[in-house]
Design an enzyme around this catalytic site. Structure first.
Site, mmCIF file in Angstrom:
data_model
loop_
_atom_site.group_PDB
_atom_site.id
_atom_site.type_symbol
_atom_site.label_atom_id
_atom_site.label_comp_id
_atom_site.label_asym_id
_atom_site.label_seq_id
_atom_site.Cartn_x
_atom_site.Cartn_y
_atom_site.Cartn_z
ATOM 1 N N MET A 121 0.846 -1.205 0.000
ATOM 2 C CA MET A 121 0.000 0.000 0.000
ATOM 3 C C MET A 121 0.880 1.253 0.000
ATOM 4 S SD MET A 121 -3.413 -0.907 2.069
ATOM 5 C CE MET A 121 -2.794 -0.660 3.702
ATOM 6 N N HIS B 159 9.239 -3.370 3.120
ATOM 7 C CA HIS B 159 8.826 -3.559 1.719
ATOM 8 C C HIS B 159 10.053 -3.844 0.843
ATOM 9 C CE1 HIS B 159 5.571 -0.587 3.101
ATOM 10 N NE2 HIS B 159 4.912 -1.701 2.872
ATOM 11 N N GLY C 264 5.111 -10.387 3.931
ATOM 12 C CA GLY C 264 5.896 -10.210 5.156
ATOM 13 C C GLY C 264 5.260 -10.923 6.340
ATOM 14 N N LYS D 178 5.337 -9.906 9.235
ATOM 15 C CA LYS D 178 4.736 -8.892 10.118
ATOM 16 C C LYS D 178 3.211 -8.997 10.073
ATOM 17 C CE LYS D 178 3.693 -4.385 11.203
ATOM 18 N NZ LYS D 178 2.668 -4.072 10.212
ATOM 19 N N GLN E 226 -2.584 -12.030 7.510
ATOM 20 C CA GLN E 226 -2.820 -11.773 6.083
ATOM 21 C C GLN E 226 -2.134 -12.860 5.241
ATOM 22 O OE1 GLN E 226 -2.924 -7.781 4.212
ATOM 23 N NE2 GLN E 226 -0.888 -8.327 3.519
ATOM 24 N N ARG F 245 2.431 2.808 9.300
ATOM 25 C CA ARG F 245 1.645 3.525 10.324
ATOM 26 C C ARG F 245 2.516 4.054 11.470
ATOM 27 N NH1 ARG F 245 -2.649 -0.466 8.934
ATOM 28 N NH2 ARG F 245 -4.428 0.736 8.170
HETATM 29 P P1 AMP Z 1 1.561 -2.984 3.443
HETATM 30 O O1 AMP Z 1 2.064 -1.944 2.515
HETATM 31 O O2 AMP Z 1 1.641 -2.596 4.891
HETATM 32 O O3 AMP Z 1 0.211 -3.523 3.033
HETATM 33 O O4 AMP Z 1 2.565 -4.216 3.318
HETATM 34 C C1 AMP Z 1 2.881 -4.788 2.091
HETATM 35 C C2 AMP Z 1 3.705 -6.041 2.315
HETATM 36 O O5 AMP Z 1 4.889 -5.709 3.036
HETATM 37 C C3 AMP Z 1 2.965 -7.100 3.161
HETATM 38 O O6 AMP Z 1 3.258 -8.394 2.676
HETATM 39 C C4 AMP Z 1 3.552 -6.890 4.529
HETATM 40 O O7 AMP Z 1 3.496 -8.020 5.373
HETATM 41 C C5 AMP Z 1 4.990 -6.527 4.188
HETATM 42 N N1 AMP Z 1 5.593 -5.794 5.306
HETATM 43 C C6 AMP Z 1 5.106 -4.702 5.947
HETATM 44 N N2 AMP Z 1 5.913 -4.348 6.962
HETATM 45 C C7 AMP Z 1 6.928 -5.247 6.974
HETATM 46 C C8 AMP Z 1 8.082 -5.422 7.789
HETATM 47 N N3 AMP Z 1 8.344 -4.620 8.803
HETATM 48 N N4 AMP Z 1 8.904 -6.454 7.504
HETATM 49 C C9 AMP Z 1 8.648 -7.294 6.461
HETATM 50 N N5 AMP Z 1 7.588 -7.174 5.656
HETATM 51 C C10 AMP Z 1 6.735 -6.165 5.906
#
Ligand code: AMP
Length: 282
Positions: A30, A37, A147, A149, A153, A187
């Site tokens: 996102m 990322h 991820g 994290k 999901q 966030r």
């Molecule tokens: P998001 O943009 O938050 O929807 O995350 C996009 C992808 O990045 C998802 O697969 C998350 O799990 C991964 N992600 C977000 N934060 C982290 C992190 N700190 N370490 C590893 N992967 C992450």
């Protein structure tokens, strides 16, 4: 790097790559890109001929009282970072491109979606599964990078891929953290200076409990109270949930056995942070 905004142009590029037998790695995000990322992008770059990065703030996964409008959008900075990482294709569609007028179709992964975060964010995983399902149809990647994290999901998407036969391998990559242990998250930018100082207590409490589990603690209630006390005594964080669940089914466990995910969601002011740790109890 090619920046693509429409499904049609992305499909054309993908089709060409497929006729040349190129392997495709896909990293859905996102945006407001951070090292978490970037770790997924780097792994995809290493393992595939082409890496597709999507940046799409997906309205379908936000509740009516959640932060869709205020979610950090840093397109200019993200494009520079993606270029620096040599992303091959950046897909950043508009909301109308993904959900045109009259859109009616959603993917729902039962049970797992109702656990943990799902109890407090109804519809969240339905929105996430739907958008990733659509992207998998459009990008048709060999490997999808996610991820740890966002462990729930990842579990929801693994089940979706298995149940509706998407021909893709999922790789879940380790959580990238700040030096003090706080899991990187778009966030985190919402946190005040004080909250930012307090937030590493989440990971500290998870690491400490992992040690106790290794020493023989296997009672979920004890584990949950230990983490709760540690957070409440050392920060202003308000616990939404702390749970021990079986790592694949996400069913709560009373006694730790086999692979167990210890997961939590805690509010610091208005900011909701999540984190988790996996333990394997023999
Ligand atoms: P998001 O943009 O938050 O929807 O995350 C996009 C992808 O990045 C998802 O697969 C998350 O799990 C991964 N992600 C977000 N934060 C982290 C992190 N700190 N370490 C590893 N992967 C992450």
């Amino acid at each position: 790097m090619r920046t693509v905004k429409t499904i049609l142009s992305l499909r054309r590029i993908i089709q060409k790559a497929k006729t040349k037998k190129k392997t495709i790695g896909f990293v859905p995000t996102m945006g407001a890109l951070h090292e978490g990322h970037l770790s997924l992008i780097r792994k995809s770059k290493k393992e595939n001929d082409l890496t597709v990065l999507s940046i799409f703030v997906n309205p379908a996964q936000f509740g009516p009282k959640e932060d869709f409008k205020n979610y950090p959008r840093e397109t200019g900075k993200d494009i520079l970072l993606a270029k620096k990482e040599n992303v091959d294709i950046l897909f950043c569609p508009s909301v109308d491109e993904i959900y045109p007028r009259g859109y009616l179709t959603y993917i729902e992964v039962e049970k797992i979606s109702g656990a943990l975060c799902g109890k407090y964010r109804p519809g969240h995983f339905k929105g996430a599964a739907t958008v990733v399902g659509k992207f998998l149809n459009i990008v048709d990647p060999d490997v999808l990078y996610l991820g740890q994290k966002d462990a729930q999901q990842a579990a929801v998407l693994k089940k979706m891929v298995e149940d509706i036969n998407f021909p893709v391998t999922i790789k879940v990559c380790p959580t990238v953290r700040e030096a003090d242990g706080l899991a990187l998250s778009s966030r985190n930018s919402y946190l005040t200076e004080e909250e930012r100082k307090e937030a590493p207590v989440l990971y500290r409490s998870l690491v400490e409990i992992k040690k106790r589990v290794a020493e023989g603690e296997c009672n979920s209630k004890n584990i949950i109270s230990f983490i709760r006390e540690k957070i409440e005594e050392n920060s202003s964080g308000k616990v939404q949930y702390i749970e021990c669940v079986q790592a694949e089914s996400f069913k709560p466990v009373e006694k730790l056995e086999g692979k167990v995910l210890i997961a939590l969601a805690v509010f610091f002011g208005q900011t909701r942070l999540i984190d988790n740790i996996l333990v394997n109890v023999k």
